[in-house]
Design an enzyme around this catalytic site. Sequence first.
Site, PDB file in Angstrom:
ATOM      1  N   ASP A 100       0.065  -4.043   0.990  1.00  0.00           N
ATOM      2  CA  ASP A 100       1.129  -3.368   0.468  1.00  0.00           C
ATOM      3  C   ASP A 100       2.575  -4.257   0.408  1.00  0.00           C
ATOM      4  OD1 ASP A 100       2.448  -1.377  -1.005  1.00  0.00           O
ATOM      5  OD2 ASP A 100       1.892   0.313   0.682  1.00  0.00           O
ATOM      6  N   CYS A 153      -3.599   7.400  -4.913  1.00  0.00           N
ATOM      7  CA  CYS A 153      -3.004   7.720  -3.524  1.00  0.00           C
ATOM      8  C   CYS A 153      -1.927   8.922  -3.458  1.00  0.00           C
ATOM      9  CB  CYS A 153      -2.774   6.814  -2.584  1.00  0.00           C
ATOM     10  SG  CYS A 153      -3.035   7.306  -0.746  1.00  0.00           S
TER      11      CYS A 153
END
Length: 211
Positions: free
Chosen positions: A130, A6
Site C-alpha cells: 500500500d 475493500c
Amino acid sequence: MRFKICGITKIEQGIKIVQLGATDLGFICYPKSPRYVSSNQIQKIIKEIPPQTGKIGVFVNETLENIDKIVQQTNLTGIQLHGDETVEYCHKIRQILPKIELIKALRIKNIDSLNLLKTYYHKVDTLLLDAYHPNLLGGTGHTLDWEILQKLKPPVPWLLAGGLTPDNILIALNQLSPDGIDLSSGVEISPGNKDLNKVTQLFEKLNTKFD
C-alpha cells in the site's frame, strides 16, 4: 488474478460488486476507521455472497483473542494485518488460525521499505503493498511509486493497493505483475459507500486486459 474490493459496509453493494467480478471482499474490523463494520454486519453480508468469494477481515494492531473471536463469529476466510504487526505476531496468528489466509499489508515509502518485505517472506500467505501516509493506515487515495516495484518478485503472492482507480488501473498493470489488486477509496462516493458506476468501469477495463 484476484480482484479485491475493500471497505464493504452495505449488503446490496457487496452482492453487486461480487456479481461485477470481485473475487474478494474486504471488511474493516478497525473501530477507528470510517469504514468500520461490526461482526454482525459482516455476518449479514457474508450470508448473501457466494461461498467461493474471499472474505477478508482487516485488522490494525488487534489482540490475538479478538481476531480469533471475530473470525469464529463471521466465517472470514482471511485476515489482513494493516498495522505494526511483527513476524512473531504473524507466527502466533498462524498457530491460532492455521486454515485462515494471512495477509500482511506494508506501506511502501521508498525503495528501502522493500527490505522489510523480506522479513515476512514465508511467514505469511500473501503480501499487500500500500501507499505510505504519515497519518493514515490505508484508504488514502495515494498511489505508491510503481517504478520501485518493477523488479519485485517475492516468493509469495502479492496484491497491489494504494490509490488505484478505474482511470489508472491499466497503467499500473502495464508496469507491474501483481497476483491481485485491492481497491477501496478509488471506487467510493464516500468512505464505506461504494460507487457502483466506478466499480463497473473498473471491471470493464480489467476485462479488456484479461479476457
